[in-house]
Design an enzyme around this catalytic site. Structure first.
Site, PDB file in Angstrom:
ATOM      1  N   LYS A  13     -16.412 -26.294  -3.992  1.00  0.00           N
ATOM      2  CA  LYS A  13     -16.647 -26.425  -5.445  1.00  0.00           C
ATOM      3  C   LYS A  13     -17.414 -27.704  -5.775  1.00  0.00           C
ATOM      4  O   LYS A  13     -18.358 -27.682  -6.552  1.00  0.00           O
ATOM      5  CB  LYS A  13     -15.323 -26.482  -6.224  1.00  0.00           C
ATOM      6  N   ARG A  88      -7.141 -24.724 -14.002  1.00  0.00           N
ATOM      7  CA  ARG A  88      -6.411 -24.387 -12.783  1.00  0.00           C
ATOM      8  C   ARG A  88      -5.172 -23.551 -13.075  1.00  0.00           C
ATOM      9  O   ARG A  88      -4.466 -23.169 -12.140  1.00  0.00           O
ATOM     10  CB  ARG A  88      -5.966 -25.672 -12.117  1.00  0.00           C
ATOM     11  N   ARG A 127     -13.930 -32.646   6.208  1.00  0.00           N
ATOM     12  CA  ARG A 127     -14.278 -33.561   5.112  1.00  0.00           C
ATOM     13  C   ARG A 127     -13.643 -34.937   5.346  1.00  0.00           C
ATOM     14  O   ARG A 127     -14.288 -35.970   5.137  1.00  0.00           O
ATOM     15  CB  ARG A 127     -13.777 -32.971   3.788  1.00  0.00           C
ATOM     16  N   ARG A 139      -9.153 -39.076   0.984  1.00  0.00           N
ATOM     17  CA  ARG A 139      -8.264 -38.704  -0.123  1.00  0.00           C
ATOM     18  C   ARG A 139      -6.832 -38.605   0.385  1.00  0.00           C
ATOM     19  O   ARG A 139      -6.583 -38.037   1.453  1.00  0.00           O
ATOM     20  CB  ARG A 139      -8.691 -37.338  -0.671  1.00  0.00           C
ATOM     21  N   ARG A 150      -1.257 -27.710  -1.954  1.00  0.00           N
ATOM     22  CA  ARG A 150      -2.419 -27.408  -2.805  1.00  0.00           C
ATOM     23  C   ARG A 150      -2.769 -25.924  -2.730  1.00  0.00           C
ATOM     24  O   ARG A 150      -3.101 -25.298  -3.745  1.00  0.00           O
ATOM     25  CB  ARG A 150      -3.628 -28.261  -2.371  1.00  0.00           C
TER      26      ARG A 150
HETATM   27  P1  AMP Z   1      -9.353 -31.673  -6.804  1.00  0.00           P
HETATM   28  O1  AMP Z   1     -10.184 -32.904  -6.613  1.00  0.00           O
HETATM   29  O2  AMP Z   1      -9.944 -30.708  -7.787  1.00  0.00           O
HETATM   30  O3  AMP Z   1      -8.977 -31.012  -5.503  1.00  0.00           O
HETATM   31  O4  AMP Z   1      -7.986 -32.162  -7.479  1.00  0.00           O
HETATM   32  C1  AMP Z   1      -7.123 -33.071  -6.814  1.00  0.00           C
HETATM   33  C2  AMP Z   1      -5.752 -33.050  -7.463  1.00  0.00           C
HETATM   34  O5  AMP Z   1      -5.848 -33.466  -8.826  1.00  0.00           O
HETATM   35  C3  AMP Z   1      -5.065 -31.698  -7.519  1.00  0.00           C
HETATM   36  O6  AMP Z   1      -4.386 -31.364  -6.310  1.00  0.00           O
HETATM   37  C4  AMP Z   1      -4.102 -31.913  -8.676  1.00  0.00           C
HETATM   38  O7  AMP Z   1      -3.015 -32.734  -8.298  1.00  0.00           O
HETATM   39  C5  AMP Z   1      -4.949 -32.726  -9.639  1.00  0.00           C
HETATM   40  N1  AMP Z   1      -5.741 -31.855 -10.535  1.00  0.00           N
HETATM   41  C6  AMP Z   1      -7.106 -31.785 -10.603  1.00  0.00           C
HETATM   42  N2  AMP Z   1      -7.489 -30.921 -11.541  1.00  0.00           N
HETATM   43  C7  AMP Z   1      -6.344 -30.413 -12.085  1.00  0.00           C
HETATM   44  C8  AMP Z   1      -6.077 -29.445 -13.100  1.00  0.00           C
HETATM   45  N3  AMP Z   1      -7.078 -28.819 -13.741  1.00  0.00           N
HETATM   46  N4  AMP Z   1      -4.778 -29.181 -13.383  1.00  0.00           N
HETATM   47  C9  AMP Z   1      -3.773 -29.811 -12.758  1.00  0.00           C
HETATM   48  N5  AMP Z   1      -3.942 -30.708 -11.776  1.00  0.00           N
HETATM   49  C10 AMP Z   1      -5.229 -31.018 -11.443  1.00  0.00           C
END
Ligand code: AMP
Length: 196
Positions: A13, A88, A127, A139, A150
């Site tokens: 993404k 999400r 990654r 991360r 996740r």
């Molecule tokens: P990402 O970078 O999109 O993989 O997001 C990393 C983490 O941020 C996720 O595992 C969640 O803990 C939090 N997070 C990011 N976007 C959302 C969202 N739209 N709703 C809830 N938690 C989020």
């Protein structure tokens, strides 16, 4: 143009949203990036979100909705944006619809990246290795335990978001297992058809 890029962790993404940002000259709004920035800056939101994010759990809807509502008000988002990692949950998707309606904004569509689950952990590990090679910090949630959480959160909470947009006729699904350039080309075809 306003697009959402949906997909499980490790689907690509971020990579594809960044490319769309260049192509259309509109910002990529990643709630994950915004939350990581809040954690790094130890803001009240960051302090609330950190443990949940580290464990791979979702942050409460009200927190991310507030972040997005404020972000799309910024001048650089006036011509459009690409949402990466948001919505999400179906509740977030409904709230986004309501938010856009109050601003007289329309969503052009949703691009979903479909990826075999068996490939995802390998991508996340790759990654992490690339990040280390660049001398950057990995991360906190790019590890097998947090990854499992996740993926579980994705299956339970985010997979239904695809159905929500499919019902509304706004979903295009792209094969995310293809090489990056082929995925990019398929996304370009999808965005062009959504823009009509
Ligand atoms: P990402 O970078 O999109 O993989 O997001 C990393 C983490 O941020 C996720 O595992 C969640 O803990 C939090 N997070 C990011 N976007 C959302 C969202 N739209 N709703 C809830 N938690 C989020």
């Amino acid at each position: 143009m306003r697009f959402i890029v949906l997909g499980p962790p490790g689907a690509g993404k971020g990579t594809q949203s960044a490319r769309l940002m260049q192509k259309y000259g509109i910002p990529q709004l990643s709630t994950g990036d915004m939350l990581r920035a809040a954690v790094a800056a130890a803001t009240p939101v960051g302090l609330k979100a950190k443990a949940l994010m580290d464990a791979g759990s979702l942050v409460p809807d009200d927190i991310v909705l507030k972040i997005i509502a404020e972000r799309i008000e910024q001048p650089d988002a006036a011509r459009g944006f690409i949402l990466d990692g948001f919505p999400r949950t179906v509740n977030q998707a409904r709230s986004l619809d309501a938010l856009l309606k109050t601003k007289n904004m329309q969503l052009d569509g949703v691009i979903e990246l479909k990826v075999d689950e068996s490939a995802l952990l390998g991508r996340i590990e790759h990654r992490a290795k690339e990040t280390i090679a660049k001398g950057c910090a990995v991360r906190a949630d790019d590890n097998p335990d947090a990854f499992k959480t996740r993926l579980d959160a994705y299956r339970a909470m985010t997979a239904p978001v695809s159905a929500y947009y499919a019902q509304a006729g706004r979903l295009k699904t792209v094969d995310g297992m293809a090489p990056i350039e082929a995925v990019a080309a398929a996304i370009d075809r999808a965005t062009e058809s959504l823009r009509g």
